[in-house]
Design an enzyme around this catalytic site. Sequence first.
Site, PDB file in Angstrom:
ATOM      1  N   TYR A 142       0.838  -1.154   0.075  1.00 58.49           N
ATOM      2  CA  TYR A 142      -0.042   0.195  -0.113  1.00 58.49           C
ATOM      3  C   TYR A 142       0.745   1.224  -0.106  1.00 58.49           C
ATOM      4  CZ  TYR A 142      -4.248  -3.052   1.084  1.00 58.49           C
ATOM      5  OH  TYR A 142      -5.182  -3.971   0.793  1.00 58.49           O
ATOM      6  N   LYS A 189       2.863 -15.473   2.938  1.00 64.11           N
ATOM      7  CA  LYS A 189       2.587 -16.293   1.700  1.00 64.11           C
ATOM      8  C   LYS A 189       4.276 -16.834   1.416  1.00 64.11           C
ATOM      9  CE  LYS A 189       0.432 -18.190  -1.886  1.00 64.11           C
ATOM     10  NZ  LYS A 189      -0.419 -19.115  -1.697  1.00 64.11           N
ATOM     11  N   ASP A 222      -3.515 -17.965   2.101  1.00 63.25           N
ATOM     12  CA  ASP A 222      -4.978 -18.536   1.430  1.00 63.25           C
ATOM     13  C   ASP A 222      -5.364 -19.565   2.511  1.00 63.25           C
ATOM     14  OD1 ASP A 222      -2.543 -19.962   1.168  1.00 63.25           O
ATOM     15  OD2 ASP A 222      -2.887 -20.519  -0.952  1.00 63.25           O
ATOM     16  N   ASP A 246      -5.713  -6.339   5.768  1.00 57.60           N
ATOM     17  CA  ASP A 246      -6.814  -5.620   5.145  1.00 57.60           C
ATOM     18  C   ASP A 246      -7.962  -6.620   4.819  1.00 57.60           C
ATOM     19  OD1 ASP A 246      -8.498  -3.490   4.084  1.00 57.60           O
ATOM     20  OD2 ASP A 246      -7.359  -3.448   2.307  1.00 57.60           O
ATOM     21  N   ASP A 250     -11.712  -7.792   6.999  1.00 58.74           N
ATOM     22  CA  ASP A 250     -12.787  -7.795   6.610  1.00 58.74           C
ATOM     23  C   ASP A 250     -13.675  -9.086   6.496  1.00 58.74           C
ATOM     24  OD1 ASP A 250     -12.867  -5.026   5.773  1.00 58.74           O
ATOM     25  OD2 ASP A 250     -13.825  -5.410   3.874  1.00 58.74           O
TER      26      ASP A 250
HETATM   27  C1  IPM Z   1      -9.378  -0.285   5.961  1.00 58.43           C
HETATM   28  C2  IPM Z   1      -9.799   0.313   4.609  1.00 58.43           C
HETATM   29  C3  IPM Z   1      -8.548   0.943   4.082  1.00 58.43           C
HETATM   30  C4  IPM Z   1      -7.284   0.363   3.950  1.00 58.43           C
HETATM   31  C5  IPM Z   1      -8.741   1.873   2.762  1.00 58.43           C
HETATM   32  C6  IPM Z   1     -10.179   2.790   2.661  1.00 58.43           C
HETATM   33  C7  IPM Z   1      -7.573   2.547   2.189  1.00 58.43           C
HETATM   34  O1  IPM Z   1     -10.166  -0.824   3.655  1.00 58.43           O
HETATM   35  O2  IPM Z   1      -9.087   0.499   6.671  1.00 58.43           O
HETATM   36  O3  IPM Z   1      -9.185  -1.555   5.865  1.00 58.43           O
HETATM   37  O4  IPM Z   1      -7.200  -0.381   2.873  1.00 58.43           O
HETATM   38  O5  IPM Z   1      -6.587   0.462   4.835  1.00 58.43           O
HETATM   39 MG    MG Z   2     -10.079  -2.631   4.586  1.00 61.08          MG
END
Ligand code: IPM
Ligand code: MG
Length: 358
Positions: A142, A189, A222, A246, A250
């Site tokens: 990133y 990985k 994975d 990230d 989620d």
């Molecule tokens: C998070 C979000 C951010 C990230 C985005 C919005 C840049 O997805 O905080 O997880 O990837 O860090």
């Molecule tokens: Mg995120």
Amino acid sequence: MKYNIALVPGDGIGPEIVGAAVEALKITGEKFGHEFECTTYLAGGAALDKYGVPLPQETVDGCLASDSVLLGAVGGPKWDSVPNNMRPEKALLGLRKALGLYTNLRPAAIQPALAGACVLRPDIAAKGFDLMIVRELTGGIYFGERGRNETGDAAYDTEAYSVMEIERVARRAFETARKRKGHLTSVDKANVLETSRLWRETVHRLGETEYPDVRLDDMYVDNAAMQIVRDPSFFDVLVTSNMFGDILSDEASQVTGSIGLLASASLGDSSRGMYEPIHGSAPDIAGKDLANPIATILSAAMMLRYSFDLAEEADYIEKAVADVLEEGWRTADIKAPGQEDWLRGSEMKDKILGKLKG
Ligand code: IPM
Ligand code: MG
């Protein structure tokens, strides 16, 4: 004691949920004799509209001068077509970098009162889970070099990690594991990526030399993605790179069935952190009084715990939230199928504030 908090409400539902968390902080402060002085700064689309940049210097300076930062969320379709270096997300990445917040703690646990909302098979959910993802936050792909070739028909992004960057987040993860069940899973990985091989080597060296009491294992990313839905009770603390964290966070949040409940803390070397719900700016429900304020209220509780060392006050807020959920109150995002007495965002906030006022 007085604490200066920088508020960065951001876009979409951000201002609604940050407002709710501030009210919760104020009431808790009155109860326990602390003053939380809040100053609001713009970032993301809101800053783009007003100043023409997603992260004004004034916001960075205000956050650096604060004792801690509470953030809502940034972004929305309105800014989808702005040039890449002006995107609202740049504000988030820029703030993390400017504040040196290299560790991101993202807890995901199944709340007893919400077991019914868990999307896993009942026999898996019944085993319960309580995991903490420790995501590296200011390095990796990133932040690596990226670009296009001259003709624009090829592009690249670079994953790069130094030993120092791996060590500092890994130490935090080992320490987090020590305070929990003493089990750390390092996710990488390493069967493909050189950065992952360095990651694994470094984490193991630290484990052997500094944290022999923590049970350390490795998992390919994975496989980790699969195990989070197959047997989340296996995990205690996971530590991983920026991108893997990230994605996995989620996934882990949704497994609880309630992304609207999950808080996060971004930490660096000082006590100043940045606290935010892990859900996004949800522009589709902004202004409709539908947003669940719980994740942001719990983020404020994490701020009390991690930045201000106010564990009792943090427990007090977390208990107020748990009690309201225990009583069966739900917002639209977590209501049971067919449940009609669900609450609007402001009603949920009022229920929690009611508990806090005691
Ligand atoms: C998070 C979000 C951010 C990230 C985005 C919005 C840049 O997805 O905080 O997880 O990837 O860090
Ligand atoms: Mg995120």
